[in-house]
Design an enzyme around this catalytic site. Structure first.
Site, PDB file in Angstrom:
ATOM      1  N   HIS A 228     -33.458  50.067  45.856  1.00  0.00           N
ATOM      2  CA  HIS A 228     -33.254  48.900  46.711  1.00  0.00           C
ATOM      3  C   HIS A 228     -32.982  47.611  45.937  1.00  0.00           C
ATOM      4  CE1 HIS A 228     -34.368  51.545  49.930  1.00  0.00           C
ATOM      5  NE2 HIS A 228     -34.361  50.583  50.836  1.00  0.00           N
TER       6      HIS A 228
ATOM      7  N   GLU B 247     -48.297  46.075  50.488  1.00  0.00           N
ATOM      8  CA  GLU B 247     -47.465  46.113  49.289  1.00  0.00           C
ATOM      9  C   GLU B 247     -48.036  45.306  48.121  1.00  0.00           C
ATOM     10  OE1 GLU B 247     -43.274  46.190  50.159  1.00  0.00           O
ATOM     11  OE2 GLU B 247     -42.762  45.916  48.067  1.00  0.00           O
TER      12      GLU B 247
ATOM     13  N   ASN C  64     -39.140  51.146  47.582  1.00  0.00           N
ATOM     14  CA  ASN C  64     -37.959  50.342  47.249  1.00  0.00           C
ATOM     15  C   ASN C  64     -37.074  50.994  46.201  1.00  0.00           C
ATOM     16  OD1 ASN C  64     -38.713  48.257  48.984  1.00  0.00           O
ATOM     17  ND2 ASN C  64     -40.116  47.443  47.459  1.00  0.00           N
TER      18      ASN C  64
ATOM     19  N   HIS D  51     -29.959  46.106  47.545  1.00  0.00           N
ATOM     20  CA  HIS D  51     -29.986  44.805  48.226  1.00  0.00           C
ATOM     21  C   HIS D  51     -28.970  43.849  47.595  1.00  0.00           C
ATOM     22  CE1 HIS D  51     -34.304  45.394  49.941  1.00  0.00           C
ATOM     23  NE2 HIS D  51     -33.386  45.755  50.805  1.00  0.00           N
TER      24      HIS D  51
ATOM     25  N   ARG E 291     -46.862  50.727  47.530  1.00  0.00           N
ATOM     26  CA  ARG E 291     -45.818  50.670  48.559  1.00  0.00           C
ATOM     27  C   ARG E 291     -44.446  50.333  47.960  1.00  0.00           C
ATOM     28  NH1 ARG E 291     -46.339  48.521  54.838  1.00  0.00           N
ATOM     29  NH2 ARG E 291     -44.158  48.880  55.365  1.00  0.00           N
TER      30      ARG E 291
ATOM     31  N   HIS F 288     -26.702  49.454  55.092  1.00  0.00           N
ATOM     32  CA  HIS F 288     -27.847  49.482  54.185  1.00  0.00           C
ATOM     33  C   HIS F 288     -27.940  50.811  53.425  1.00  0.00           C
ATOM     34  CE1 HIS F 288     -31.819  48.721  52.623  1.00  0.00           C
ATOM     35  NE2 HIS F 288     -32.269  49.836  53.192  1.00  0.00           N
TER      36      HIS F 288
ATOM     37  N   GLU G  59     -32.026  57.077  53.214  1.00  0.00           N
ATOM     38  CA  GLU G  59     -33.482  56.863  53.167  1.00  0.00           C
ATOM     39  C   GLU G  59     -34.214  58.207  53.134  1.00  0.00           C
ATOM     40  OE1 GLU G  59     -34.798  53.933  52.720  1.00  0.00           O
ATOM     41  OE2 GLU G  59     -33.491  52.444  53.675  1.00  0.00           O
TER      42      GLU G  59
ATOM     43  N   ARG H  19     -50.632  35.363  70.266  1.00  0.00           N
ATOM     44  CA  ARG H  19     -51.206  35.758  68.970  1.00  0.00           C
ATOM     45  C   ARG H  19     -51.324  37.270  68.800  1.00  0.00           C
ATOM     46  NH1 ARG H  19     -54.410  31.361  70.286  1.00  0.00           N
ATOM     47  NH2 ARG H  19     -53.726  29.503  69.148  1.00  0.00           N
TER      48      ARG H  19
ATOM     49  N   LYS I 190     -44.168  58.284  54.322  1.00  0.00           N
ATOM     50  CA  LYS I 190     -44.309  56.830  54.496  1.00  0.00           C
ATOM     51  C   LYS I 190     -45.729  56.497  54.937  1.00  0.00           C
ATOM     52  CE  LYS I 190     -42.408  52.501  55.705  1.00  0.00           C
ATOM     53  NZ  LYS I 190     -41.315  51.658  56.187  1.00  0.00           N
TER      54      LYS I 190
ATOM     55  N   LYS J 239     -44.055  46.565  59.068  1.00  0.00           N
ATOM     56  CA  LYS J 239     -43.338  45.356  58.654  1.00  0.00           C
ATOM     57  C   LYS J 239     -42.449  44.912  59.809  1.00  0.00           C
ATOM     58  CE  LYS J 239     -42.987  45.757  53.637  1.00  0.00           C
ATOM     59  NZ  LYS J 239     -42.056  45.839  52.491  1.00  0.00           N
TER      60      LYS J 239
HETATM   61  N1  NAD Z   1     -39.470  47.104  58.989  1.00  0.00           N
HETATM   62  C1  NAD Z   1     -39.118  47.865  57.999  1.00  0.00           C
HETATM   63  O1  NAD Z   1     -39.956  48.422  57.280  1.00  0.00           O
HETATM   64  C2  NAD Z   1     -37.658  48.103  57.751  1.00  0.00           C
HETATM   65  C3  NAD Z   1     -37.261  49.117  56.879  1.00  0.00           C
HETATM   66  C4  NAD Z   1     -35.903  49.355  56.720  1.00  0.00           C
HETATM   67  C5  NAD Z   1     -34.978  48.599  57.422  1.00  0.00           C
HETATM   68  N2  NAD Z   1     -35.392  47.610  58.253  1.00  0.00           N
HETATM   69  C6  NAD Z   1     -34.440  46.805  59.033  1.00  0.00           C
HETATM   70  O2  NAD Z   1     -33.755  47.656  59.925  1.00  0.00           O
HETATM   71  C7  NAD Z   1     -32.509  47.070  60.253  1.00  0.00           C
HETATM   72  C8  NAD Z   1     -31.443  48.135  60.251  1.00  0.00           C
HETATM   73  O3  NAD Z   1     -31.768  49.107  61.203  1.00  0.00           O
HETATM   74  P1  NAD Z   1     -30.685  50.138  61.768  1.00  0.00           P
HETATM   75  O4  NAD Z   1     -29.934  50.713  60.635  1.00  0.00           O
HETATM   76  O5  NAD Z   1     -31.391  51.016  62.711  1.00  0.00           O
HETATM   77  O6  NAD Z   1     -29.634  49.182  62.487  1.00  0.00           O
HETATM   78  P2  NAD Z   1     -29.453  48.690  64.006  1.00  0.00           P
HETATM   79  O7  NAD Z   1     -30.712  48.513  64.709  1.00  0.00           O
HETATM   80  O8  NAD Z   1     -28.526  47.525  63.945  1.00  0.00           O
HETATM   81  O9  NAD Z   1     -28.659  49.906  64.660  1.00  0.00           O
HETATM   82  C9  NAD Z   1     -27.388  50.253  64.178  1.00  0.00           C
HETATM   83  C10 NAD Z   1     -26.354  50.317  65.306  1.00  0.00           C
HETATM   84  O10 NAD Z   1     -26.534  51.508  66.049  1.00  0.00           O
HETATM   85  C11 NAD Z   1     -26.681  51.224  67.447  1.00  0.00           C
HETATM   86  N3  NAD Z   1     -27.582  52.266  67.952  1.00  0.00           N
HETATM   87  C12 NAD Z   1     -28.915  52.358  67.772  1.00  0.00           C
HETATM   88  N4  NAD Z   1     -29.374  53.513  68.255  1.00  0.00           N
HETATM   89  C13 NAD Z   1     -28.308  54.164  68.783  1.00  0.00           C
HETATM   90  C14 NAD Z   1     -28.144  55.423  69.414  1.00  0.00           C
HETATM   91  N5  NAD Z   1     -29.178  56.258  69.563  1.00  0.00           N
HETATM   92  N6  NAD Z   1     -26.915  55.765  69.840  1.00  0.00           N
HETATM   93  C15 NAD Z   1     -25.856  54.937  69.641  1.00  0.00           C
HETATM   94  N7  NAD Z   1     -25.936  53.744  69.031  1.00  0.00           N
HETATM   95  C16 NAD Z   1     -27.157  53.364  68.602  1.00  0.00           C
HETATM   96  C17 NAD Z   1     -27.205  49.829  67.487  1.00  0.00           C
HETATM   97  O11 NAD Z   1     -26.896  49.198  68.715  1.00  0.00           O
HETATM   98  C18 NAD Z   1     -26.462  49.188  66.321  1.00  0.00           C
HETATM   99  O12 NAD Z   1     -25.174  48.819  66.716  1.00  0.00           O
HETATM  100  C19 NAD Z   1     -32.270  45.963  59.244  1.00  0.00           C
HETATM  101  O13 NAD Z   1     -32.435  44.726  59.881  1.00  0.00           O
HETATM  102  C20 NAD Z   1     -33.352  46.174  58.207  1.00  0.00           C
HETATM  103  O14 NAD Z   1     -33.785  44.965  57.615  1.00  0.00           O
HETATM  104  C21 NAD Z   1     -36.705  47.360  58.435  1.00  0.00           C
HETATM  105 ZN    ZN Z   2     -34.122  50.800  52.909  1.00  0.00          ZN
END
Ligand code: NAD
Ligand code: ZN
Length: 363
Positions: A248, A237, A245, A252, A241, A265, A185, A121, A227, A143
């Site tokens: 987005h 949100e 978006n 999206h 918040r 993205h 972003e 939990r 942020k 999130k």
């Molecule tokens: N929680 C939130 O508020 C929030 C906000 C925006 C996005 N997201 C989520 O984030 C995700 C996308 O995140 P992302 O863009 O970081 O993608 P990701 O985590 O898939 O990373 C992108 C790629 O880069 C590689 N990588 C990561 N760090 C590296 C480094 N330092 N050197 C070399 N390679 C590296 C990873 O292995 C992957 O192949 C989505 O699932 C999205 O929904 C969440």
């Molecule tokens: Zn985003």
């Protein structure tokens, strides 16, 4: 090093931004007075580069570590992978005071955060984001969650980390396309909240594209501050918040209707933000000079701002927009800009205005 506080009462935490922070992971965790045992969750790409440094630093501070490596990519953000991680935690007898370190991009952060939120939990967790997107966005704000077949991020929890460590050195190995995608972003924060940041990005874009350390430190810290400020006012949100978006709703829908994976993205929300700026001109009177600067900054960053749409894709995209999670009561609402640095949320826009704007963006 820069430190940004996220003000959430007894769930407040610090975001630390600087070079060489991964080697200080153990010492930083020791200061948090967490339990002795911890699990580092990472993906195969990031693990290959940084897991040993993370484990070494944690061991040097006296922690007992377990390494859990998941396959890289969005496909790992699902419940089956959550279950595998939970089984590993149980197998290694992690307890209530044990903690999780999320070492990776947004995929690892969202998944590991959700694992931390649900195991026993809820046990503490620390974010060590290694992509630009994760450092300025996903690691901050609490999130967490995974995808279902029916759509992205449909299962999750609001669950705040104890600490976020943004090591600027980690960004050096990030593939260029991923890095530039994260800049979408960064630019968003300028548009929605801070005209001074926006102007700084215009001036310093070449340095940013070279991943210059001091520039990155100042820009990433400012994005995290924004942020933190927004999340501090509206954690779950219910209102403000939503401004995060910006771009987005259309972004999206672009990701969704073109099949996930075609656009990163950041690429999709670059197009989405340029479209939102055009909508803003029509609805809120955003000056055309501001809309032009927004578009130009994305272009100079190397991000797409236009979308080729044949009639079938156009239809798919409009349908996808109506399915967005943020839609309530069937009405699509937009975040729109009044000027650079100021936006309004919950803006109603007539369907034909949206369609017209999409056509403008596909020329
Ligand atoms: N929680 C939130 O508020 C929030 C906000 C925006 C996005 N997201 C989520 O984030 C995700 C996308 O995140 P992302 O863009 O970081 O993608 P990701 O985590 O898939 O990373 C992108 C790629 O880069 C590689 N990588 C990561 N760090 C590296 C480094 N330092 N050197 C070399 N390679 C590296 C990873 O292995 C992957 O192949 C989505 O699932 C999205 O929904 C969440
Ligand atoms: Zn985003």
């Amino acid at each position: 090093m820069r430190i940004v506080q996220v003000p959430l009462g007894n769930r407040s935490y610090a975001i630390k931004v600087g070079g060489g922070l991964l080697s200080r992971l153990g010492a930083e965790c020791a200061q948090l007075k967490l339990g002795q045992r911890c699990a580092v969750i990472t993906d195969a790409n990031v693990g290959r580069k940084f897991a040993q440094a993370a484990l070494k630093s944690l061991s040097a501070s006296g922690f007992e570590t377990v390494l859990i490596t998941i396959p890289a990519g969005e496909k790992s953000k699902r419940l089956a992978v959550v279950e595998k991680c939970l089984d590993q935690l149980a197998k290694h007898r992690l307890e209530r005071k044990s903690f999780i370190v999320a070492l990776g991009g947004g995929v690892v952060g969202d998944l590991a955060g959700f694992v931390a939120a649900t195991y026993l939990r809820g046990i503490p967790f620390v974010q060590v984001p290694t992509t630009l997107l994760a450092q300025v966005d996903s690691s901050v704000g609490g999130k967490t969650g995974v995808n279902l077949k029916a759509g992205k991020n449909l299962v999750g929890a609001f669950y705040q980390p104890q600490l976020v460590l943004c090591d600027l050195d980690a960004l050096k190995t990030l593939p260029k396309r991923e890095y530039v995608s994260g800049l979408a972003e960064v630019i968003k924060y300028g548009v929605i909240y801070d005209a001074v940041l926006f102007a700084q990005l215009e001036r310093n874009l070449p340095k940013l594209l070279q991943r210059d350390g001091p520039t990155l430190r100042s820009v990433i810290a400012r994005c995290c501050e924004i942020k933190a400020d927004v999340v501090g006012q509206d954690e779950t949100e219910s209102g403000l918040r939503a401004i995060l978006n910006f771009g987005h709703t259309i972004g999206h829908a672009i990701e969704n209707s073109s099949g996930y994976g075609k656009f990163l993205h950041g690429e999709a929300i670059a197009i989405g933000q340029v479209a939102a700026a055009k909508l803003s001109q029509k609805i809120l009177g955003l000056p055309s000079g501001d809309a032009g600067r927004i578009e130009q900054l994305f272009v100079h960053a190397g991000l797409p701002v236009r979308l080729k749409l044949n009639p079938i894709r156009r239809k798919k995209l409009l349908a996808a927009m109506k399915l967005d999670k943020k839609v309530s009561g069937g009405e699509v609402k937009f975040v729109l800009a009044k000027k650079i640095g100021r936006v309004e949320f919950g803006c109603k826009v007539a369907a034909e205005t949206v369609e017209q704007t999409l056509d403008d963006c596909s020329r």
